[in-house]
Scaffold this motif. Structure first.
Motif, PDB file in Angstrom:
ATOM      1  N   ASP A 122       0.786  -1.231   0.000  1.00 42.19           N
ATOM      2  CA  ASP A 122       0.000   0.000   0.000  1.00 42.19           C
ATOM      3  C   ASP A 122       0.821   1.286   0.000  1.00 42.19           C
ATOM      4  O   ASP A 122       0.399   2.290  -0.555  1.00 42.19           O
ATOM      5  CB  ASP A 122      -0.931   0.033   1.225  1.00 42.19           C
ATOM      6  CG  ASP A 122      -2.021  -1.013   1.152  1.00 42.19           C
ATOM      7  OD1 ASP A 122      -2.388  -1.398   0.025  1.00 42.19           O
ATOM      8  OD2 ASP A 122      -2.502  -1.447   2.212  1.00 42.19           O
ATOM      9  N   GLY A 146      -2.984   2.301  -7.778  1.00 45.07           N
ATOM     10  CA  GLY A 146      -4.175   2.417  -6.952  1.00 45.07           C
ATOM     11  C   GLY A 146      -5.384   1.656  -7.478  1.00 45.07           C
ATOM     12  O   GLY A 146      -5.741   1.772  -8.657  1.00 45.07           O
ATOM     13  N   CYS A 167      -3.812   8.126 -12.566  1.00 47.13           N
ATOM     14  CA  CYS A 167      -3.641   7.514 -11.250  1.00 47.13           C
ATOM     15  C   CYS A 167      -2.749   8.365 -10.346  1.00 47.13           C
ATOM     16  O   CYS A 167      -1.561   8.581 -10.658  1.00 47.13           O
ATOM     17  CB  CYS A 167      -3.040   6.116 -11.404  1.00 47.13           C
ATOM     18  SG  CYS A 167      -2.682   5.290  -9.830  1.00 47.13           S
ATOM     19  N   LEU A 169      -1.405   7.654  -7.427  1.00 48.22           N
ATOM     20  CA  LEU A 169      -0.274   6.888  -6.905  1.00 48.22           C
ATOM     21  C   LEU A 169       0.819   6.760  -7.959  1.00 48.22           C
ATOM     22  O   LEU A 169       2.010   6.899  -7.660  1.00 48.22           O
ATOM     23  CB  LEU A 169      -0.737   5.504  -6.447  1.00 48.22           C
ATOM     24  CG  LEU A 169       0.353   4.529  -5.970  1.00 48.22           C
ATOM     25  CD1 LEU A 169       1.171   5.129  -4.836  1.00 48.22           C
ATOM     26  CD2 LEU A 169      -0.282   3.204  -5.540  1.00 48.22           C
ATOM     27  N   TYR A 189      -2.373  -0.142 -13.791  1.00 50.05           N
ATOM     28  CA  TYR A 189      -2.967   1.076 -13.249  1.00 50.05           C
ATOM     29  C   TYR A 189      -4.332   1.302 -13.893  1.00 50.05           C
ATOM     30  O   TYR A 189      -4.670   0.679 -14.900  1.00 50.05           O
ATOM     31  CB  TYR A 189      -2.054   2.278 -13.525  1.00 50.05           C
ATOM     32  CG  TYR A 189      -2.124   2.773 -14.952  1.00 50.05           C
ATOM     33  CD1 TYR A 189      -2.826   3.941 -15.272  1.00 50.05           C
ATOM     34  CD2 TYR A 189      -1.513   2.069 -15.984  1.00 50.05           C
ATOM     35  CE1 TYR A 189      -2.905   4.385 -16.585  1.00 50.05           C
ATOM     36  CE2 TYR A 189      -1.594   2.513 -17.298  1.00 50.05           C
ATOM     37  CZ  TYR A 189      -2.286   3.672 -17.600  1.00 50.05           C
ATOM     38  OH  TYR A 189      -2.375   4.102 -18.896  1.00 50.05           O
ATOM     39  N   PRO A 194     -10.310   8.729  -9.812  1.00 53.66           N
ATOM     40  CA  PRO A 194     -10.774   8.204  -8.521  1.00 53.66           C
ATOM     41  C   PRO A 194     -12.036   8.909  -8.031  1.00 53.66           C
ATOM     42  O   PRO A 194     -12.218  10.104  -8.237  1.00 53.66           O
ATOM     43  CB  PRO A 194      -9.594   8.485  -7.577  1.00 53.66           C
ATOM     44  CG  PRO A 194      -8.416   8.633  -8.470  1.00 53.66           C
ATOM     45  CD  PRO A 194      -8.931   9.242  -9.736  1.00 53.66           C
ATOM     46  N   PRO A 226      -9.625   4.346   1.810  1.00 53.34           N
ATOM     47  CA  PRO A 226     -10.331   4.322   0.531  1.00 53.34           C
ATOM     48  C   PRO A 226     -11.558   3.430   0.537  1.00 53.34           C
ATOM     49  O   PRO A 226     -11.646   2.465   1.300  1.00 53.34           O
ATOM     50  CB  PRO A 226      -9.267   3.764  -0.429  1.00 53.34           C
ATOM     51  CG  PRO A 226      -8.426   2.878   0.443  1.00 53.34           C
ATOM     52  CD  PRO A 226      -8.388   3.553   1.792  1.00 53.34           C
ATOM     53  N   SER A 228     -13.862   0.627  -1.509  1.00 60.30           N
ATOM     54  CA  SER A 228     -13.438  -0.486  -2.365  1.00 60.30           C
ATOM     55  C   SER A 228     -14.640  -1.345  -2.748  1.00 60.30           C
ATOM     56  O   SER A 228     -15.682  -1.315  -2.098  1.00 60.30           O
ATOM     57  CB  SER A 228     -12.403  -1.353  -1.647  1.00 60.30           C
ATOM     58  OG  SER A 228     -12.935  -1.853  -0.427  1.00 60.30           O
TER      59      SER A 228
END
Length: 253
Positions: A122, A146, A167, A169, A189, A194, A226, A228
């Motif tokens: 993570d 992510g 993304c 991340l 990715y 998001p 987050p 999910s």
């Protein structure tokens, strides 16, 4: 002779199956993404797997993690995954590391024995350290970007880190890897923007922590928690496994 991998061999061939059987893959992070990576690797004939994670299965994992059931809540994820692997193929060699990968414990792992590394952790710090170690030891690696706060499982792509977009991340990873002189990194990715999680403190881990007793890594310690879904991280994990299997089977690395 007919065996549990006969259908796989129809597509890959015997030589590829022999390569997979002789391969050792390390999966760092056995969560929503990493659990499905392990599942597909074992069902594809990979002969040895290292499992690295220090989390226990939590009630909130039931919505997406393949190892999470009512019976496994409170158990270490590495232990649950190992048992599942043995149920699928008892011939697989499994090594568990009940810890999180960190820069300070990087030398404790036998990187020179790995044929492939899967980064499903993570934190950026751990991801960067893992990539640097893989580069140092010349071991192929694929990283998950992510998968949280996403709704569209069809938006995942396989690309080099420097060709990614959208993304958050991946953006951070690009910047940090460029600083360290890393020229390339295969990643999975999502090109989906998001989604912002709904702020509802009645169902927030911040105010209602239900991590199993003794858990070292609590959700409340995270900067962001987050949202999910079952069908997003699983797809990312299966895509990653597909890349690993084909890279090994067809000697693409």
């Amino acid at each position: 002779m007919l065996n549990q991998f006969s259908r796989t061999q129809l597509l890959l061939g015997k030589e590829a199956m022999d390569r997979l059987k002789g391969a050792r893959v390390a999966v760092f992070g056995i969560g929503g993404v990493g659990g499905y990576v392990c599942e597909a690797l074992v069902r594809s004939g990979v002969g040895a797997i290292d499992l690295i994670d220090d989390d226990k299965v939590c009630l909130t994992n039931l919505n997406r993690q393949i190892i999470a059931t009512r019976k496994t809540i409170g158990k270490y994820k590495t232990d649950v995954m190992e048992e599942r692997i043995q149920d699928i193929n008892p011939d697989v060699s499994v090594v568990t590391h009940r810890c999180f990968f960190l820069p300070e414990n990087a030398d404790e792992f036998p990187f020179e024995e790995y044929d492939y590394i899967v980064d499903a952790v993570d934190t950026v710090t751990a991801k960067i350290a893992l990539v640097m170690k893989a580069q140092e030891k010349n071991v192929p690696i694929i990283s998950s970007m992510g998968a949280g706060n996403k709704l569209d499982a069809s938006a995942f792509k396989v690309a080099d880190i420097y060709k990614t977009s959208m993304c958050p991340l991946a953006k951070v990873m690009r910047r940090e890897l460029k600083k360290r002189g890393v020229k390339k990194l295969k990643v999975v990715y999502s090109e989906e923007k998001p989604t912002r999680p709904i702020e509802d403190m009645s169902i927030s881990c911040r105010s209602n922590c239900i991590c199993p007793p003794g858990a070292e890594h609590k959700c409340t310690q995270r900067r962001d928690i987050p949202g999910s879904l079952a069908f997003v991280p699983s797809v990312a994990g299966l895509i990653i496994a597909g890349e690993v299997v084909q890279d090994i089977a067809f000697d693409r690395v």
